[in-house]
Every structure is written in structure tokens, then in C-alpha cells.
Enzyme design. Sequence first.
Site, PDB file in Angstrom:
ATOM      1  N   ASP A 135      19.070  -2.319   9.713  1.00  0.00           N
ATOM      2  CA  ASP A 135      19.145  -2.909   8.471  1.00  0.00           C
ATOM      3  C   ASP A 135      20.189  -3.245   7.836  1.00  0.00           C
ATOM      4  OD1 ASP A 135      16.217  -2.636   8.554  1.00  0.00           O
ATOM      5  OD2 ASP A 135      16.230  -0.759   6.978  1.00  0.00           O
ATOM      6  N   ASP A 139      18.511 -17.066  14.872  1.00  0.00           N
ATOM      7  CA  ASP A 139      17.876 -15.896  15.341  1.00  0.00           C
ATOM      8  C   ASP A 139      18.839 -15.107  15.885  1.00  0.00           C
ATOM      9  OD1 ASP A 139      15.110 -14.413  16.156  1.00  0.00           O
ATOM     10  OD2 ASP A 139      16.226 -14.467  18.062  1.00  0.00           O
ATOM     11  N   ASN A 183      18.272  -2.036  17.311  1.00  0.00           N
ATOM     12  CA  ASN A 183      17.281  -0.902  16.792  1.00  0.00           C
ATOM     13  C   ASN A 183      17.038   0.157  17.758  1.00  0.00           C
ATOM     14  OD1 ASN A 183      16.751  -2.076  14.283  1.00  0.00           O
ATOM     15  ND2 ASN A 183      15.431  -3.681  15.096  1.00  0.00           N
ATOM     16  N   HIS A 239      16.893   1.919  13.385  1.00  0.00           N
ATOM     17  CA  HIS A 239      16.312   0.722  12.481  1.00  0.00           C
ATOM     18  C   HIS A 239      17.424   0.731  11.236  1.00  0.00           C
ATOM     19  CE1 HIS A 239      12.868  -0.648  14.475  1.00  0.00           C
ATOM     20  NE2 HIS A 239      12.755   0.734  14.874  1.00  0.00           N
ATOM     21  N   GLU A 253      14.441 -10.894  12.370  1.00  0.00           N
ATOM     22  CA  GLU A 253      15.814 -11.301  12.353  1.00  0.00           C
ATOM     23  C   GLU A 253      16.101 -12.936  12.261  1.00  0.00           C
ATOM     24  OE1 GLU A 253      14.452 -10.219  16.737  1.00  0.00           O
ATOM     25  OE2 GLU A 253      13.817  -9.647  14.723  1.00  0.00           O
TER      26      GLU A 253
END
Length: 249
Positions: free
Chosen positions: A103, A86, A94, A99, A129
Site C-alpha cells: 500500500d 502496470d 506483497n 500488503h 497496481e
Amino acid sequence: PINEIGENFNSLMLAVREKEELLAAANGELKDQYAELELLHKQAREMADTDLLTGLRNHAHFQHHLRWEVDRALRQHQPLSLIMLDLDHFKIVNDRFGHQKGDEVLKRVGRLLRNEIHDGGYTARYGGEEFIVVLPETASGAALEAADRLRMKMKEVSTDVGLPESIVGGSFGVADLPLCANDADSLISAADSALLFAKRRGRDRVAYFRDLSGTELEDGDIERLQSRLEGASLQTIRALVEAVDSTDK
């Protein structure tokens, strides 16, 4: 009459040859269309099994693949390790950088996993994630080493995508067959619980399901563990109990 019969026969043979040529052309066209449909079907199946952002396998494919690997491991009496990863503080990326930059991070992590996991290993995006690594014929010791190598490599992701150094990190939970579980669902629960331990120890680290030493649980963690272990096998519950006993008699 014989000449007339001969002419009729020749005309008939000419018509047959024309039909044969038409059938051969139609057959060739059908073969081409079938090959194209097969390719499209393969591409569609590949897309259905692939996470389009990272290029890794997706959650549905992972669930099917893990069950196949668990069945094989149990049948052949071989170890099997699962690593759950994680990204730490991904929400900050973000929120502060957008965002689109988030990405980019996910894509770079996907490429990192593809480059680092080979020799029969399997990688997938579990969701959000979170990522998964399946290591067949691998016991917990080697899996912990692999997870720690990935943890160190993860520190390069920030620089690669133009973020402040070390803003991207990862917490890793490791579980294995047969010590932590004896089926696919329990193995996932054990790795997920180990991931919770890694986060409670301060993030940016690797935790093994059977090793609770140094883990200070917070309010609500017992309930979180309970939800993770609902439906888990007796083997997984026993492994957790043994880990707790070794920490606190």
C-alpha cells in the site's frame, strides 16, 4: 377610539417586527444549513470520484473523463494520448514485505504521478497496481517521452518506501488518437495491448501500440490480444495489422 386604534396599530407593528426578526434568523440558519449541505455534497462527490488509497481519480471517474476528452479531441481534430502503467512484480512486494508495504508503494506511485503530470494531464488508478495517464493535445512521440520519464522516476519509489533498490518498476503501454483508435474503448484496448508488448519485451520499458518490433509473444498472447481487442474499432484493428505487417510481411 383614536388612541385605542393607535395602540392596537403599535402592538401589531411590534408583532410584525418580531416575526420579521424570527424569519430573518430562520432564513440565516437555513442559508448556513444549505451551505453545509452543499459542502457535504461536494465532499461526498469528491470521495465517490477518488481512489482513497492513492488520492488519484478512480476507475469510474476515468471512464467518464476519457470519453469527454475523446469527444473534445475528435471535435477539435487534436491528438490525445493514453498511457497505461502496470507495476512490475508487485506481487513479490506483497508476498515478501506485506500488503501494508505494498500500500505504501501504491501511495508513493500516486504521489509521483500527481507531481509529474500537470499542464492539463490527468491521472487515475485503473485498478490494482495499474494506473492511467491521459495527455490531451499530445501526440505519441511526446507521450512516449513522458512515459519514459515516469519509468525512470519509478526507480526512486523503492528507496522512498524503504525497499531494496529497484525492486519497484513499471511497464508502460502507449496509444493515441487518431493513429491507434477513434473512440474511448478502442483507445483503452490499444494502450492495454501495448502494455502487454512492454511486458513481453522484458518489463521496465515503454511500448507503443503500433510498434511490435522486438516483441516475442508467448503462448496464449494471441488469445489475450484478441480479448483486449474485442469490440475495438476498425481503426484500432487496422493499426495493429499495419504494425504486424511492418514487423513481418
